[in-house]
Design a protein around this motif. Structure first.
Motif, mmCIF file in Angstrom:
data_model
loop_
_atom_site.group_PDB
_atom_site.id
_atom_site.type_symbol
_atom_site.label_atom_id
_atom_site.label_comp_id
_atom_site.label_asym_id
_atom_site.label_seq_id
_atom_site.Cartn_x
_atom_site.Cartn_y
_atom_site.Cartn_z
ATOM 1 N N GLU A 13 0.776 -1.139 -0.206
ATOM 2 C CA GLU A 13 0.023 0.082 0.026
ATOM 3 C C GLU A 13 0.856 1.293 0.033
ATOM 4 O O GLU A 13 0.635 2.326 -0.487
ATOM 5 C CB GLU A 13 -0.885 0.007 1.233
ATOM 6 C CG GLU A 13 -1.975 0.984 1.306
ATOM 7 C CD GLU A 13 -3.005 0.942 2.447
ATOM 8 O OE1 GLU A 13 -3.670 2.039 2.745
ATOM 9 O OE2 GLU A 13 -2.768 -0.159 3.095
ATOM 10 N N TYR A 14 2.005 1.140 0.585
ATOM 11 C CA TYR A 14 2.999 2.474 0.828
ATOM 12 C C TYR A 14 3.541 2.831 -0.700
ATOM 13 O O TYR A 14 3.415 3.840 -0.923
ATOM 14 C CB TYR A 14 4.159 2.130 1.612
ATOM 15 C CG TYR A 14 5.106 3.112 1.811
ATOM 16 C CD1 TYR A 14 5.072 3.937 2.958
ATOM 17 C CD2 TYR A 14 6.081 3.115 1.130
ATOM 18 C CE1 TYR A 14 5.798 5.047 3.121
ATOM 19 C CE2 TYR A 14 7.243 3.793 1.415
ATOM 20 C CZ TYR A 14 6.966 4.997 2.455
ATOM 21 O OH TYR A 14 8.151 5.749 2.665
ATOM 22 N N LEU A 15 3.941 1.542 -1.292
ATOM 23 C CA LEU A 15 4.432 1.769 -2.933
ATOM 24 C C LEU A 15 3.577 2.130 -3.742
ATOM 25 O O LEU A 15 3.589 3.124 -4.776
ATOM 26 C CB LEU A 15 5.114 0.518 -3.213
ATOM 27 C CG LEU A 15 6.321 0.243 -2.377
ATOM 28 C CD1 LEU A 15 6.885 -1.323 -2.876
ATOM 29 C CD2 LEU A 15 7.683 1.071 -2.442
ATOM 30 N N LYS A 16 2.270 1.757 -3.326
ATOM 31 C CA LYS A 16 1.166 2.306 -4.517
ATOM 32 C C LYS A 16 0.897 3.378 -4.071
ATOM 33 O O LYS A 16 0.557 4.395 -5.101
ATOM 34 C CB LYS A 16 -0.341 1.329 -4.134
ATOM 35 C CG LYS A 16 0.016 -0.168 -4.620
ATOM 36 C CD LYS A 16 -1.426 -1.064 -4.429
ATOM 37 C CE LYS A 16 -1.440 -2.341 -5.039
ATOM 38 N NZ LYS A 16 -2.640 -2.944 -5.056
ATOM 39 N N ASN A 17 0.855 4.023 -2.928
ATOM 40 C CA ASN A 17 0.641 5.634 -2.695
ATOM 41 C C ASN A 17 1.679 6.619 -3.109
ATOM 42 O O ASN A 17 1.426 7.576 -3.522
ATOM 43 C CB ASN A 17 0.532 5.824 -1.293
ATOM 44 C CG ASN A 17 -0.638 5.280 -0.586
ATOM 45 O OD1 ASN A 17 -1.589 4.539 -1.230
ATOM 46 N ND2 ASN A 17 -0.601 5.054 0.820
ATOM 47 N N MET A 18 2.897 5.900 -3.714
ATOM 48 C CA MET A 18 3.904 6.600 -4.152
ATOM 49 C C MET A 18 4.052 6.400 -5.587
ATOM 50 O O MET A 18 4.606 7.041 -6.549
ATOM 51 C CB MET A 18 5.406 6.018 -3.763
ATOM 52 C CG MET A 18 5.533 6.253 -2.325
ATOM 53 S SD MET A 18 7.225 5.638 -1.843
ATOM 54 C CE MET A 18 8.347 6.661 -2.648
#
Length: 870
Positions: free
Chosen positions: A258-263
């Motif tokens: 989720e963190y990477l998707k937000n980026m």
């Protein structure tokens, strides 16, 4: 992460530290996993295994791996497994024709507790590849080493990584002491927003993730949006999941996804930078679409990361050495001035400029006997009693430092412009007195990648859930109430100053209160001797390590040698400095200094003389003189090369004096010294000044000659029955070596000559060491049948160890020749139970499986030797 109880204001993303990301029970879609017991029975399998095995999990679980894979694949896996230790990295092999059907796969093997884990990937998934990995790494590191500055090293690293991997963005992320980090170098595609200089909070990488970065140095996420593959079954019969800490295909934490998707990231790859067994930083590679790197490419980049870690560590160590050398020289000057003037604790403020040069600060204070004296920007005198009481609560005899005093002492919020940071050196115990260094507040602006505390709360089936932040736009935070941090070199300088003041300065001050005139003389002598002895000891310790390395065969032996010599050095030091020693023999004084300093060269020194006991007051003088004689010989005289010898003899002459003669021979040409150092002064003047004796030192071209004459009142002849002539170091050394060899050499293969036929170099070296450790006199090695034939026909061989598969041939062709020569042999195989030995082999011939242990191998060789006909 999901939570069911606490309210949203109690939620904390640090709870992610407890997420078991190493046992998620899934792998990524590009990989296939098989986990087996140590007897090669399949325990776990990935749900997608049918894509390569052609059989589903239900057909494979509980089956022997030998029923599924051909013998060539089993041999390759067993060979790699031989090189592994449990829970310690993985071994990889690339381009294996796993099923002998033309399909090529890359394989990674590691041990997970008591399970053997094999991970499989399709070969050459990235079209570019790396070509020759060794040449590529050599070229990359050569470019990096040409960079003159650390910033240049960082920039070149990310530039080359992006060129090799093709990722859209490559960042070098360096961690701070508090766990947060910042981007110190970046290479990226045009049109992408740069992250250079941005900081990230420590919570972005949970603690357990940092531990995995240490154990598993590379991490690939090929496609953020792909669905992970389950491991079947999720737990073993005992209910425990499979530990995937060392897995190369392990699935990713949903929170991290989720963190990477937000980026906006589609794929990522990370390479750990480990320095001094700590996670120093990461190469973080981002791609904005799915991107897979082959196992070979990833392994090459892992090697690149290890090499870069060494380069950075070397550069940092060089910078640190330079700073420490400068600090050490400054410390010596400061301590020299302190000892020369012998100030009281209250008068230490007169040395404020020296102390502030040693430890940079804005203000300096001496708190002694409840009175403060200050220089520079400091808290007001009325504030100092409270600070002193606060320091009294810290650990005794420890340097205390903080860059944010107000965080631990709230009253400091009243004077951050004068003392935001503090470093205190205790200089007494009761009452506690201090040297205190102050640093003022530095208002700093930190640019974060998004606001660190902006983490949305969402509600799922199990209640409120704290999610990673969605915005990574630059957000600036103003940091107040902090000073410039105290560096490691600052803390080391503070500790060195504490020791010097307590152990030198204060000791002499107390002596001066009782006998002022004598204390002044003693201080001058002691500081000169202290500087001289400390520098000698530092050089001596380095020499011990270097000299001991050549004579050691194993790490344990090396440690034993070093330990013994350091103990000998400690004994010599005690003999020089102890005020309560008993009379000692002249021979032991000289012999102790010889053994402590020259180690394995002791056989080149001969002692000869009657048993003489030295009086207590002469003991330390003689020990110091002969320490200097041995030191000079090892540096410039007979013991400085590989041929020189020394003879030390003594006798009682016609005037009842003890005459000691020192003769050096067969060494390099000797020249008279051009300057007189402290060591020469000790040799030439100590015995006449302290003992009333005589000294003559002649520097002959063939070797140093010295004569020492001791007057009758400082020694006597030991006429007790047990007294004997001094033990000759050369004789003692040979006896000890012979006893050690006798004890260390096991009898199992004692005196035997062995032959190892093995095409894998590391396995061959491993087996060779096993034979040598168990008494073999000689071990010969060969990598193919032809080479082994030449050895058997020309050398005496008692027993042979034959690897069945030598790549393009087998070792079976050697059987007739070994039988003809009456040489017993044992086979080694990676094929497991199904190996078929040639009919020409005798019925009693054994075959042991890889991986093999030392006792298993030696027992098989012993049985083979026992079966050999007389």
């Amino acid at each position: 992460m999901n939570f069911s109880g606490p309210s949203s204001d109690e939620l904390d993303l640090s709870n992610c530290d407890r997420e078991p990301i190493h046992i998620l029970g899934r792998i990524q879609t590009f990989g296939y996993l098989v986990a087996m017991s140590t007897d090669w029975i399949i325990q776990h399998i990935s749900a997608n295994i049918g894509e390569v095995f052609g059989r589903g999990p239900d057909d494979l679980l509980g089956a022997p791996l030998a029923e599924i894979l051909p013998s060539s694949a089993l041999h390759a896996i067993r060979g790699k497994l031989q090189l592994l230790s449990p829970n310690d990295g993985s071994e990889r092999v690339f381009g294996v024709d796993l099923f002998e059907d033309g399909r090529r796969f890359d394989i990674a093997i590691h041990m997970s507790d008591v399970s053997i884990v094999v991970e499989i990937e399709v070969s050459n998934v990235d079209a570019n590849g790396v070509g020759n990995p060794g040449s590529l790494i050599k070229s990359m590191i050569a470019r990096i080493q040409r960079c003159e500055t650390m910033d240049g090293v960082y920039r070149e690293c990310v530039r080359q990584l992006r060129a090799v991997t093709g990722f859209d963005r490559v960042m070098l992320y360096r961690f701070n002491d508090n766990g947060a980090g910042s981007v110190v170098a970046e290479a990226l595609n045009r049109g992408i927003e740069p992250f250079m200089g941005l900081s990230y909070p420590a919570t972005d990488i949970p603690r357990q993730a940092r531990r995995l970065y240490l154990k598993n140095r590379i991490r690939i996420i090929a496609d953020i949006n792909s669905q992970d593959v389950d491991i079947v079954p999720p737990t073993n019969p005992n209910g425990a999941p499979l530990d995937l800490s060392l897995s190369v295909t392990r699935a990713v934490s949903p929170i991290h996804v989720e963190y990477l998707k937000n980026m906006g990231v589609g794929a990522s790859f990370s390479i750990s930078i480990v320095i001094d067994d700590k996670l120093w930083g990461l190469f973080a590679l981002h791609h904005y679409a799915p991107r897979q790197l082959s196992m070979e490419t990833r392994s090459t980049m892992e090697l690149f990361g290890e090499m870069v870690s060494l380069v950075i560590e070397g550069r940092l160590a060089k910078e640190m050495r330079k700073v420490e050398e400068e600090a050490r020289d400054l410390h010596d000057r400061v301590v020299g001035r302190l000892v020369a003037t012998s100030p009281t604790m209250e008068e230490l403020v007169d040395f404020a400029d020296d102390f502030r040069e040693l430890i940079p600060c804005d203000g300096f204070a001496v708190w002694a006997k409840d009175v403060v004296r200050t220089v520079g920007r400091c808290p007001f005198p009325d504030d100092m009693p409270g600070i002193a009481r606060f320091l009294n609560r810290a650990a005794a005899s420890r340097v205390y430092a903080t860059e944010q005093l107000s965080a631990v002492y709230p009253k400091a919020q009243e004077f951050p412009d004068r003392a935001a940071g503090l470093l205190a050196i205790p200089i007494s115990r009761s009452p506690r007195d201090y040297l205190i260094f102050f640093r003022r507040e530095i208002i700093e602006t930190v640019t974060w990648a998004g606001r660190p505390d902006e983490k949305p709360v969402e509600y799922g089936p199990n209640g409120p859930r704290l999610t990673p932040r969605k915005s990574f736009e630059a957000w600036q935070e103003t940091v107040r109430d902090k000073s410039a941090p105290w560096s490691i070199s600052d803390l080391k300088a503070a500790e060195a100053l504490r020791v010097s003041i307590l152990e030198v300065l204060l000791r002499f001050n107390e002596e001066s209160e009782r006998q002022q005139q004598r204390a002044t003389q003693n201080q001058e002598l002691l500081i000169a001797e202290l500087n001289h002895r400390v520098r000698n000891i530092l050089s001596l310790m380095r020499a011990l390590v270097v000299q001991s390395r050549a004579g050691a065969k194993t790490a344990d032996e090396f440690a034993a040698i070093i330990g013994g010599r350091i103990q000998a050095l400690a004994r010599a030091h005690d003999q020089i400095t102890n005020d309560h020693y008993q009379p000692q023999s002249l021979g032991s004084i000289i012999q102790t200094e010889i053994e402590a300093y020259i180690g394995h060269k002791v056989s080149r020194v001969r002692l000869d003389g009657p048993p003489i006991l030295v009086e207590a007051r002469a003991f330390s003088t003689l020990a110091l003189v002969f320490h200097e004689m041995v030191t000079n010989s090892a540096k410039y005289g007979a013991l400085s090369d590989s041929r020189g010898r020394i003879e030390v003899s003594w006798r009682i002459d016609e005037n009842e004096c003890c005459e000691i003669l020192w003769r050096e021979s067969d060494g390099p040409p000797v020249q008279s010294p051009t300057r007189r150092g402290f060591g020469s002064t000790i040799i030439e003047r100590s015995i006449p000044h302290d003992l009333g004796g005589e000294v003559t030192v002649d520097y002959h071209l063939a070797g140093v000659r010295a004569r020492f004459l001791l007057p009758p009142q400082v020694f006597w002849l030991d006429e007790t029955p047990e007294a004997a002539a001094p033990e000759n170091p050369a004789k003692e050394s040979s006896q000890v070596n012979a006893m050690t060899a006798e004890i260390a050499a096991p009898m199992s293969l004692s005196g035997k000559s062995g032959l190892i036929v093995e095409d894998n170099m590391i396995i061959s070296l491993d087996a060779e060491q096993m034979l040598l450790d168990n008494g073999a006199a000689r071990v010969l090695t060969a990598t193919n049948v032809a080479e082994a034939r030449r050895i058997v026909e020309s050398e005496a061989v008692d027993v042979a160890l034959l690897d069945v598969n030598l790549g393009s041939e087998t070792s079976f062709a050697l059987v007739p020749l070994l039988d003809e020569k009456n040489i017993p042999f044992v086979f080694v195989t990676g094929y497991g139970e199904k190996v078929e030995l040639p009919q020409s082999a005798n019925d009693g011939v054994e075959a042991i499986k890889k991986p093999f242990a030392t006792d298993q191998l030696i027992a098989a060789l012993e049985r083979a030797l026992a079966r050999r006909p007389d």
